[in-house]
Design an enzyme around this catalytic site. Structure first.
Site, short mmCIF file in Angstrom:
data_model
loop_
_atom_site.label_atom_id
_atom_site.label_comp_id
_atom_site.label_asym_id
_atom_site.label_seq_id
_atom_site.Cartn_x
_atom_site.Cartn_y
_atom_site.Cartn_z
N TYR A 1 0.45 -1.82 0.31
CA TYR A 1 -0.19 -0.01 0.32
C TYR A 1 0.87 1.27 0.31
CZ TYR A 1 0.58 0.76 5.28
OH TYR A 1 0.82 0.83 6.03
N ARG B 1 7.83 4.82 -5.11
CA ARG B 1 8.31 4.10 -3.66
C ARG B 1 7.27 2.67 -4.24
NH1 ARG B 1 7.58 5.33 2.81
NH2 ARG B 1 5.38 5.86 2.10
N LYS C 1 6.58 -1.47 2.41
CA LYS C 1 5.36 -0.90 2.14
C LYS C 1 4.16 -2.08 2.03
CE LYS C 1 2.87 4.24 3.23
NZ LYS C 1 3.35 3.37 4.38
N LEU D 1 11.18 1.52 7.25
CA LEU D 1 10.06 2.05 5.92
C LEU D 1 10.92 2.87 5.42
CD1 LEU D 1 7.56 1.46 4.16
CD2 LEU D 1 6.91 3.62 5.81
N ARG E 1 -7.44 -20.24 -2.66
CA ARG E 1 -6.74 -20.29 -1.44
C ARG E 1 -5.57 -21.12 -1.90
NH1 ARG E 1 -4.66 -21.40 3.73
NH2 ARG E 1 -3.63 -20.34 4.98
N1 PDD Z 1 2.86 5.16 7.40
N2 PDD Z 1 7.27 4.32 9.79
C1 PDD Z 1 5.87 3.74 8.56
C2 PDD Z 1 5.42 1.54 9.58
C3 PDD Z 1 4.79 3.86 8.53
O1 PDD Z 1 3.78 3.11 8.43
C4 PDD Z 1 4.80 5.17 8.03
C5 PDD Z 1 3.54 6.02 7.22
C6 PDD Z 1 6.04 5.92 8.46
C7 PDD Z 1 5.85 7.18 7.65
O2 PDD Z 1 6.43 7.28 6.18
P1 PDD Z 1 5.47 8.58 5.35
O3 PDD Z 1 5.70 9.36 5.82
O4 PDD Z 1 5.78 7.68 3.90
O5 PDD Z 1 4.48 8.36 5.03
C8 PDD Z 1 7.21 5.63 9.03
C9 PDD Z 1 1.57 5.60 6.52
C10 PDD Z 1 0.63 7.01 6.92
C11 PDD Z 1 -0.14 4.73 7.15
O6 PDD Z 1 0.32 3.64 6.92
O7 PDD Z 1 -1.01 5.28 7.25
#
Ligand code: PDD
Length: 286
Positions: free
Chosen positions: A33, A52, A147, A204, A100
């Site tokens: 995502y 990304r 992600k 991440l 599945r």
């Molecule tokens: N989360 N680290 C983790 C584990 C994250 O899930 C996120 C973002 C970030 C920050 O990354 P970025 O600056 O690219 O948003 C760091 C999003 C906002 C979410 O899961 O809703």
């Protein structure tokens, strides 16, 4: 007006959007995502998020269904159809629908879902007062640079934070802070140096992290990309997090102990202003 979502090529009211029970995103968390901030009706740092996304898809071997230009126009259309001025755009790609079985299905189209959420990012009370975090063990898998879905460890960590009266969890592994449950983690030392964990499979690669570091560098602030412990965080002058849905957010308490004087710190406030300037500027530029 009902919320319009994007599902597999169509824009439709959320109530009419249906995903089959055999979707691998649902059964296995088999997908990735992205999440982009929206300000002034424009997507912030969208290009970097799409880069990304391409990488995440490549790492788990799901074919990217759209080019970067196609993604952008679909995202912009979704923002427009929802009349979204400020908030968040969520985008998810799963390996699709199949009987599945752990193995990749032979000829299945990925499932593509996007929706928006309205949220005040610029004038949020949390940004004024700062937030509290608690530390919890990092229970996640070893490819956090992707992600990916399957956010159970983050769900449990963030729920524990809220139940403890905090708003975010800082995840700790081998005595070092990895990152927040859904944000990148930073501290600022008493000497005024911004400390953030270097990129690796352990975290991440935050897009807001990247932009904030670029702004800090342009401004001549000192950055140390290195591991930091919880003890060092407890002793820091300032702390903050970054994420697409919060930009730069001050942290004023860690595990019930005040950070610095317990108020948002001056360098954090400056970085937030710099980021808002950049987001506002890029929001007006397009
Ligand atoms: N989360 N680290 C983790 C584990 C994250 O899930 C996120 C973002 C970030 C920050 O990354 P970025 O600056 O690219 O948003 C760091 C999003 C906002 C979410 O899961 O809703």
């Amino acid at each position: 007006m009902s919320r319009i979502v994007f599902l597999n090529g169509s824009f439709l009211p959320a109530e009419q959007a249906r995903i089959p029970v055999m979707d691998r995103g649902f059964l296995f968390g088999d997908g990735v995502y992205e999440g982009m901030g929206v300000l002034g009706g424009r997507l912030i740092d969208n290009e970097a998020h799409l880069v990304r996304l391409e990488r995440s898809l490549g790492e788990v071997r799901i074919a990217n269904p759209y080019s970067r230009a196609e993604w952008t126009s679909l995202e912009e259309e979704l923002v427009r159809r929802n009349g979204l001025a400020e908030g968040f755009l969520y985008l998810q790609v799963t390996r699709g629908v199949a009987e599945r079985d752990f193995l990749f299905p032979k000829s299945t189209e990925p499932t593509v879902l996007m929706f928006t959420q309205a949220k005040s990012i610029v004038h949020s009370p949390a940004a004024e007062t700062g937030i509290s975090v608690i530390s919890v063990p990092d229970l996640r898998w070893k490819r956090r640079d992707i992600k990916s879905l399957s956010l159970l460890a983050q769900v449990l960590a963030k729920q524990a934070a809220v139940e403890a009266g905090a708003q975010e969890a800082w995840l700790v592994e081998d005595g070092f802070v990895t990152e927040g449950g859904s944000s990148s983690a930073f501290i600022i030392t008493k000497a005024g140096s911004i400390v953030v964990r270097p990129l690796s499979h352990a975290i991440l690669p935050g897009i807001t992290r990247q932009s904030t570091l670029a702004l800090a560098q342009e401004t001549g602030l000192t950055i140390e990309e290195r591991l930091f412990t919880l003890e060092e965080a407890h002793d820091a002058a300032e702390a903050f997090l970054t994420s697409a849905s919060n930009f730069v957010l001050p942290i004023v308490s860690i595990d019930g102990r005040p950070v610095g004087n317990g108020k948002p710190g001056p360098l954090t406030r400056r970085l937030r202003e710099l980021y808002l300037g950049m987001a506002g500027a890029s929001a007006e530029a397009a």
